[in-house]
Design a protein around this motif. Structure first.
Motif, mmCIF file in Angstrom:
data_model
loop_
_atom_site.group_PDB
_atom_site.id
_atom_site.type_symbol
_atom_site.label_atom_id
_atom_site.label_comp_id
_atom_site.label_asym_id
_atom_site.label_seq_id
_atom_site.Cartn_x
_atom_site.Cartn_y
_atom_site.Cartn_z
ATOM 1 N N PRO A 172 0.832 -1.196 0.000
ATOM 2 C CA PRO A 172 0.000 0.000 0.000
ATOM 3 C C PRO A 172 0.875 1.258 0.000
ATOM 4 O O PRO A 172 2.011 1.214 0.452
ATOM 5 N N PHE A 173 0.331 2.344 -0.523
ATOM 6 C CA PHE A 173 1.101 3.597 -0.526
ATOM 7 C C PHE A 173 0.273 4.733 0.063
ATOM 8 O O PHE A 173 -0.962 4.672 0.088
ATOM 9 N N PHE A 174 0.977 5.745 0.515
ATOM 10 C CA PHE A 174 0.342 6.959 1.041
ATOM 11 C C PHE A 174 0.957 8.154 0.345
ATOM 12 O O PHE A 174 2.170 8.183 0.141
ATOM 13 N N LEU A 175 0.121 9.108 -0.014
ATOM 14 C CA LEU A 175 0.630 10.361 -0.578
ATOM 15 C C LEU A 175 0.497 11.426 0.511
ATOM 16 O O LEU A 175 -0.607 11.669 1.009
ATOM 17 N N THR A 176 1.615 12.012 0.892
ATOM 18 C CA THR A 176 1.611 12.889 2.071
ATOM 19 C C THR A 176 2.253 14.249 1.811
ATOM 20 O O THR A 176 3.017 14.417 0.856
ATOM 21 N N SER A 177 1.918 15.174 2.682
ATOM 22 C CA SER A 177 2.615 16.457 2.718
ATOM 23 C C SER A 177 2.743 16.905 4.165
ATOM 24 O O SER A 177 1.765 16.886 4.907
ATOM 25 N N SER A 178 3.944 17.273 4.548
ATOM 26 C CA SER A 178 4.148 17.767 5.907
ATOM 27 C C SER A 178 3.656 19.199 6.033
ATOM 28 O O SER A 178 3.387 19.680 7.123
ATOM 29 N N GLU A 182 -1.637 16.499 4.529
ATOM 30 C CA GLU A 182 -2.318 15.523 3.670
ATOM 31 C C GLU A 182 -1.739 14.129 3.936
ATOM 32 O O GLU A 182 -0.521 13.973 4.071
ATOM 33 N N GLY A 183 -2.601 13.136 4.033
ATOM 34 C CA GLY A 183 -2.162 11.750 4.187
ATOM 35 C C GLY A 183 -1.779 11.349 5.602
ATOM 36 O O GLY A 183 -1.596 10.165 5.883
#
Ligand code: GTP
Ligand code: MG
Length: 203
Positions: A172-178, A182-183
């Protein structure tokens, strides 16, 4: 998952001195400057918990954080730091790989990848090594705020496709932003689920 407490515990270069392996543990790993320390701060809602820097190579030790008194989050030094000498890099490799192989309470590794870039050999090779050593991992794409969602998704698709040369299925993957967090919620939820499984198995 609600973060009630997040505290720095210790920094180590020796796997013998790590905290007792009695709680579920998660480690962030990835290329230097990919945003590991920043994501730890975003997840815990603490600006300066993990030290971040614009200059790659900031995190040099195995740093343990205790979250909610229930699980460990680990910030690792980045790989691919060009300015480090070859001997240093070899040392890094040795001690991180040793940590990843011997740490019995490690539930899974989060491999952080910069969502702005096409698949990079260094990241793919590292995932390959994890697979060969039977170390479970999840993919976390960082810095989503820096470009369009479409661009990020294109790079993610390419990365997944590249992994399929070695793996039957992609983790599984996660798309994030610090920056925007997001995510972050999904990532914490995943950890929460694994924590619950850990408790079911140990009680
Ligand atoms: P090392 O400890 O050197 O391995 O780096 P690291 O992976 O811990 O990276 P760090 O969190 O220190 O972040 C590196 C730089 O990227 C810093 O200047 C951060 O502000 C920036 N950065 C990290 N995550 C994000 C993000 O989600 N969005 C944006 N815009 N910048 C980010
Ligand atoms: Mg760091």
């Amino acid at each position: 998952m609600i973060i009630r407490s997040a505290e720095f515990l210790c920094s180590n270069t020796r796997t013998e001195k790590l905290p007792e392996p009695n709680l579920p543990e998660y480690a962030f790993i990835g290329r230097s400057n990919v945003g590991k320390s920043s994501l730890i701060n975003a997840l815990t809602n603490k600006k300066n918990l993990a030290k971040t820097s614009q200059t790659p190579g900031k995190t040099q030790l195995i740093n343990h954080f205790l979250i909610n008194g229930e699980w460990y989050l680990v910030d690792l030094p980045g790989y691919g730091y060009a300015k480090t000498s070859r001997t240093n890099r070899a040392e890094w490799e040795k001690f991180i790989r040793r940590y990843l192989r011997v740490r019995e309470n490690l539930q899974c590794i989060f491999v952080l990848i910069d969502s702005r870039h096409e698949p990079q050999k260094l990241d793919l090779d590292f995932c390959h090594w994890l697979g060969e050593n039977g170390i479970p991992f999840l993919l976390v794409f960082t810095k989503a705020d820096k470009q369009s969602n479409l661009k990020s998704m294109q790079n993610i698709q390419k990365f997944k496709k590249a992994l399929l040369q070695w793996f039957e299925a992609v983790p599984p993957f996660f798309l994030t932003s610090s920056e925007t967090q997001e995510g972050c919620e999904s990532l914490l939820e995943e950890i929460d689920n694994i924590n619950q499984r850990f408790h079911e198995q140990t009680h």
